[in-house]
Design a protein around this motif. Structure first.
Motif, short mmCIF file in Angstrom:
data_model
loop_
_atom_site.label_atom_id
_atom_site.label_comp_id
_atom_site.label_asym_id
_atom_site.label_seq_id
_atom_site.Cartn_x
_atom_site.Cartn_y
_atom_site.Cartn_z
N ASP A 18 -1.53 -43.57 -1.55
CA ASP A 18 -1.20 -42.34 -0.84
C ASP A 18 -2.11 -42.14 0.38
O ASP A 18 -1.65 -41.80 1.47
N VAL A 19 -3.40 -42.40 0.21
CA VAL A 19 -4.34 -42.29 1.33
C VAL A 19 -4.02 -43.34 2.39
O VAL A 19 -4.07 -43.07 3.59
N TRP A 20 -3.68 -44.54 1.95
CA TRP A 20 -3.36 -45.62 2.89
C TRP A 20 -2.19 -45.21 3.79
O TRP A 20 -2.21 -45.42 5.00
N ILE A 21 -1.20 -44.61 3.20
CA ILE A 21 -0.02 -44.20 3.97
C ILE A 21 -0.34 -43.01 4.88
O ILE A 21 -0.01 -43.01 6.07
N LYS A 22 -1.00 -42.00 4.33
CA LYS A 22 -1.22 -40.78 5.10
C LYS A 22 -2.33 -40.90 6.13
O LYS A 22 -2.22 -40.35 7.22
N ARG A 70 -8.22 -35.92 -3.27
CA ARG A 70 -7.72 -36.35 -4.58
C ARG A 70 -8.30 -37.70 -4.97
O ARG A 70 -8.67 -37.92 -6.12
N LYS A 116 -2.49 -32.76 4.80
CA LYS A 116 -2.00 -33.72 3.82
C LYS A 116 -2.95 -34.91 3.68
O LYS A 116 -3.21 -35.38 2.57
N THR A 117 -3.49 -35.37 4.79
CA THR A 117 -4.45 -36.47 4.75
C THR A 117 -5.74 -36.03 4.07
O THR A 117 -6.29 -36.75 3.24
N ALA A 130 -5.14 -35.81 0.37
CA ALA A 130 -5.07 -37.14 -0.24
C ALA A 130 -6.45 -37.75 -0.40
O ALA A 130 -6.77 -38.33 -1.44
N LEU A 169 -2.65 -45.31 -7.32
CA LEU A 169 -1.60 -44.50 -6.69
C LEU A 169 -2.17 -43.58 -5.61
O LEU A 169 -1.59 -43.45 -4.53
N PHE A 170 -3.31 -42.96 -5.89
CA PHE A 170 -3.95 -42.11 -4.88
C PHE A 170 -4.44 -42.93 -3.70
O PHE A 170 -4.40 -42.47 -2.55
#
Length: 116
Positions: free
Chosen positions: A63-67, A11, A4-5, A8, A59-60
């Motif tokens: 997403d990277v920051w979270i994952k 992407r 998942k990371t 992300a 947004l991407f």
């Protein structure tokens, strides 16, 4: 690095170059051509395209920051890079390095050469 990371990060890399090139295209083709000629029909679609790419990039990035659990300084750096013309090209270079480092670390953990 889990899948998942890695996805992300990939992407974010895919959107960073088009986003980096859309801003100079908006400036060159949209602003300059509309001022020196009668070609002003390019500005609305280029502006909409750049805005869409910017929103997707942010947004991407979130997403990277979270994952990937990036520090705030790194996220702020990538946000500032997306505001600069051609800044996303440097961001893509950094993302490529982070992506390859993560793959190498994951492979080493899988093979048992690194305790993590």
């Amino acid at each position: 690095m889990d899948i998942k990371t890695a996805t992300a990060l990939h992407r974010l890399r895919l959107i960073s170059i088009p986003e980096a090139l859309s801003f100079p295209a908006l400036i060159i083709f949209g602003s300059i051509l509309s001022r020196v000629s009668d070609i002003d029909f390019l500005m609305p679609p280029l502006g909409a395209l750049h805005g869409l790419l910017f929103v997707i990039y942010v947004l991407f990035l979130l997403d990277v920051w979270i994952k990937a659990k990036w520090p705030v300084k790194r996220v702020a750096l990538f946000f500032v890079l997306c505001l600069l013309p051609f800044g996303g090209l440097y961001g893509d270079k950094l993302l490529k390095r982070y992506e390859s480092d993560g793959v190498i670390a994951a492979r080493a953990r899988r093979e048992g050469t690194v305790n993590a």
